[in-house]
Motif scaffolding. Structure first.
Motif, PDB file in Angstrom:
ATOM      1  N   ALA A  42      10.492   2.226  11.203  1.00 36.92           N
ATOM      2  CA  ALA A  42       9.093   2.378  11.595  1.00 36.92           C
ATOM      3  C   ALA A  42       8.892   3.647  12.417  1.00 36.92           C
ATOM      4  N   ASN A  43       9.795   3.914  13.339  1.00 34.92           N
ATOM      5  CA  ASN A  43       9.682   5.123  14.156  1.00 34.92           C
ATOM      6  C   ASN A  43       9.781   6.381  13.301  1.00 34.92           C
ATOM      7  N   ASN A  44      10.714   6.388  12.359  1.00 33.36           N
ATOM      8  CA  ASN A  44      10.848   7.541  11.457  1.00 33.36           C
ATOM      9  C   ASN A  44       9.577   7.742  10.647  1.00 33.36           C
ATOM     10  N   LEU A  45       9.039   6.650  10.141  1.00 29.26           N
ATOM     11  CA  LEU A  45       7.822   6.735   9.340  1.00 29.26           C
ATOM     12  C   LEU A  45       6.648   7.227  10.185  1.00 29.26           C
ATOM     13  N   PHE A  46       6.569   6.761  11.408  1.00 27.97           N
ATOM     14  CA  PHE A  46       5.464   7.150  12.289  1.00 27.97           C
ATOM     15  C   PHE A  46       5.552   8.618  12.710  1.00 27.97           C
ATOM     16  N   THR A  47       6.765   9.062  13.047  1.00 24.12           N
ATOM     17  CA  THR A  47       6.911  10.426  13.563  1.00 24.12           C
ATOM     18  C   THR A  47       6.987  11.478  12.465  1.00 24.12           C
ATOM     19  N   LYS A  48       7.388  11.085  11.250  1.00 18.45           N
ATOM     20  CA  LYS A  48       7.527  12.051  10.149  1.00 18.45           C
ATOM     21  C   LYS A  48       6.980  11.451   8.842  1.00 18.45           C
ATOM     22  N   PRO A  49       5.701  11.113   8.818  1.00 16.92           N
ATOM     23  CA  PRO A  49       5.152  10.435   7.639  1.00 16.92           C
ATOM     24  C   PRO A  49       5.153  11.291   6.370  1.00 16.92           C
ATOM     25  N   TRP A  50       5.296  12.589   6.502  1.00 16.70           N
ATOM     26  CA  TRP A  50       5.315  13.480   5.341  1.00 16.70           C
ATOM     27  C   TRP A  50       6.666  13.506   4.629  1.00 16.70           C
ATOM     28  N   ARG A  51       7.717  13.007   5.272  1.00 15.67           N
ATOM     29  CA  ARG A  51       9.056  13.070   4.686  1.00 15.67           C
ATOM     30  C   ARG A  51       9.172  12.097   3.516  1.00 15.67           C
ATOM     31  N   LYS A  52       9.589  12.619   2.365  1.00 13.92           N
ATOM     32  CA  LYS A  52       9.677  11.815   1.147  1.00 13.92           C
ATOM     33  C   LYS A  52      10.685  10.674   1.262  1.00 13.92           C
ATOM     34  N   GLU A  53      11.782  10.902   2.008  1.00 13.50           N
ATOM     35  CA  GLU A  53      12.821   9.872   2.105  1.00 13.50           C
ATOM     36  C   GLU A  53      12.338   8.610   2.831  1.00 13.50           C
ATOM     37  N   TYR A  54      11.208   8.701   3.542  1.00 15.35           N
ATOM     38  CA  TYR A  54      10.661   7.516   4.202  1.00 15.35           C
ATOM     39  C   TYR A  54       9.630   6.791   3.334  1.00 15.35           C
ATOM     40  N   LYS A  55       9.312   7.378   2.201  1.00 10.77           N
ATOM     41  CA  LYS A  55       8.325   6.774   1.299  1.00 10.77           C
ATOM     42  C   LYS A  55       8.953   5.742   0.359  1.00 10.77           C
ATOM     43  N   VAL A  56      10.269   5.866   0.126  1.00 10.69           N
ATOM     44  CA  VAL A  56      10.968   4.952  -0.787  1.00 10.69           C
ATOM     45  C   VAL A  56      12.219   4.432  -0.089  1.00 10.69           C
ATOM     46  N   ILE A  57      12.354   3.099  -0.057  1.00 13.49           N
ATOM     47  CA  ILE A  57      13.540   2.466   0.532  1.00 13.49           C
ATOM     48  C   ILE A  57      14.197   1.623  -0.559  1.00 13.49           C
ATOM     49  N   LYS A  58      15.426   1.935  -0.817  1.00 12.17           N
ATOM     50  CA  LYS A  58      16.183   1.164  -1.808  1.00 12.17           C
ATOM     51  C   LYS A  58      16.881   0.006  -1.083  1.00 12.17           C
ATOM     52  N   MET A  59      16.435  -1.204  -1.395  1.00  6.34           N
ATOM     53  CA  MET A  59      16.968  -2.369  -0.692  1.00  6.34           C
ATOM     54  C   MET A  59      18.407  -2.669  -1.092  1.00  6.34           C
ATOM     55  N   TYR A  60      18.926  -1.994  -2.090  1.00  2.74           N
ATOM     56  CA  TYR A  60      20.321  -2.168  -2.488  1.00  2.74           C
ATOM     57  C   TYR A  60      21.215  -1.089  -1.872  1.00  2.74           C
ATOM     58  N   SER A  61      20.624  -0.197  -1.083  1.00  2.00           N
ATOM     59  CA  SER A  61      21.424   0.853  -0.442  1.00  2.00           C
ATOM     60  C   SER A  61      22.349   0.233   0.607  1.00  2.00           C
ATOM     61  N   GLY A  62      23.410   0.932   0.907  1.00  2.00           N
ATOM     62  CA  GLY A  62      24.385   0.432   1.872  1.00  2.00           C
ATOM     63  C   GLY A  62      23.781   0.173   3.235  1.00  2.00           C
ATOM     64  N   PHE A  63      22.976   1.119   3.721  1.00  2.00           N
ATOM     65  CA  PHE A  63      22.376   0.947   5.042  1.00  2.00           C
ATOM     66  C   PHE A  63      21.500  -0.291   5.087  1.00  2.00           C
ATOM     67  N   TYR A  64      20.608  -0.429   4.116  1.00  2.00           N
ATOM     68  CA  TYR A  64      19.699  -1.574   4.106  1.00  2.00           C
ATOM     69  C   TYR A  64      20.493  -2.881   4.004  1.00  2.00           C
TER      70      TYR A  64
END
Length: 188
Positions: A42-64
């Protein structure tokens, strides 16, 4: 603070309750990791809403998978509160501009949930140190219905656990006495 005022979003409460109830290996420590990760999203999305990597989250990614899915049940509901849509391919997509209020509400709730989990962990550790059997559901329920600090909660829960144990022992003794009396009457 009363439980009803801790969280702004019903979804946060639902994620925490579901995680406690449905995860076999639930741990308040692990849940706090999951909520912390959501707050960071949420903080990343709020502070850098233009960044493409915050527009798509892959729920199968290792981090998630390791930080959120392994520690919380139904966490995607909090992402949906931020404006993400869940796609069938296990992807969360934010299509369009963010709503700052929604994103900050999720961030605030995730931080609050992180702190709540840390408090629950302290309570569990102290009760365990006292050799008292307790589960996460009992701790959460007690916190939900009582406004107390850690020390007060531990003392009150310890008293309730000991009282319950004493009542169970009395009921067991009463059952044994009744059984023995019944057997005695049958033999005479």
């Amino acid at each position: 603070m009363p439980h009803s005022q801790k969280f702004m979003l019903l979804q946060t409460v639902q994620v925490l309750q579901s995680s406690i109830a449905k995860m076999e290996d639930f741990s308040a420590y692990k849940a706090s990791i999951g909520f912390e990760a959501i707050s960071q999203y949420a903080n990343n999305l709020f502070t850098k809403p233009w960044r493409k990597e915050y527009k798509v989250i892959k729920m199968y990614s290792g981090f998630y998978q390791h930080e959120i899915a392994a520690n919380l049940v139904g966490a995607e509901a909090l992402f949906e509160q931020m404006g993400y849509k869940t796609l069938p391919n296990k992807t969360l997509v934010l299509d369009g501009p963010i709503c700052p209020d929604r994103v900050t509400n999720v961030s605030r709730d995730a931080i609050t949930a992180t702190v709540e989990c840390q408090i629950m962990k302290k309570i569990c550790a102290q009760l365990t140190d006292m050799k008292l059997a307790v589960n996460w559901s009992d701790i959460y329920s007690f916190r939900e219905h009582n406004t107390m600090n850690v020390e007060q909660t531990v003392l009150n829960m310890a008293m309730l656990i000991q009282e319950k144990h004493h009542k169970n022992q009395q009921a067991r003794r009463k059952g044994i006495v009744e059984t023995l009396n019944y057997l005695y009457l049958q033999l005479t």
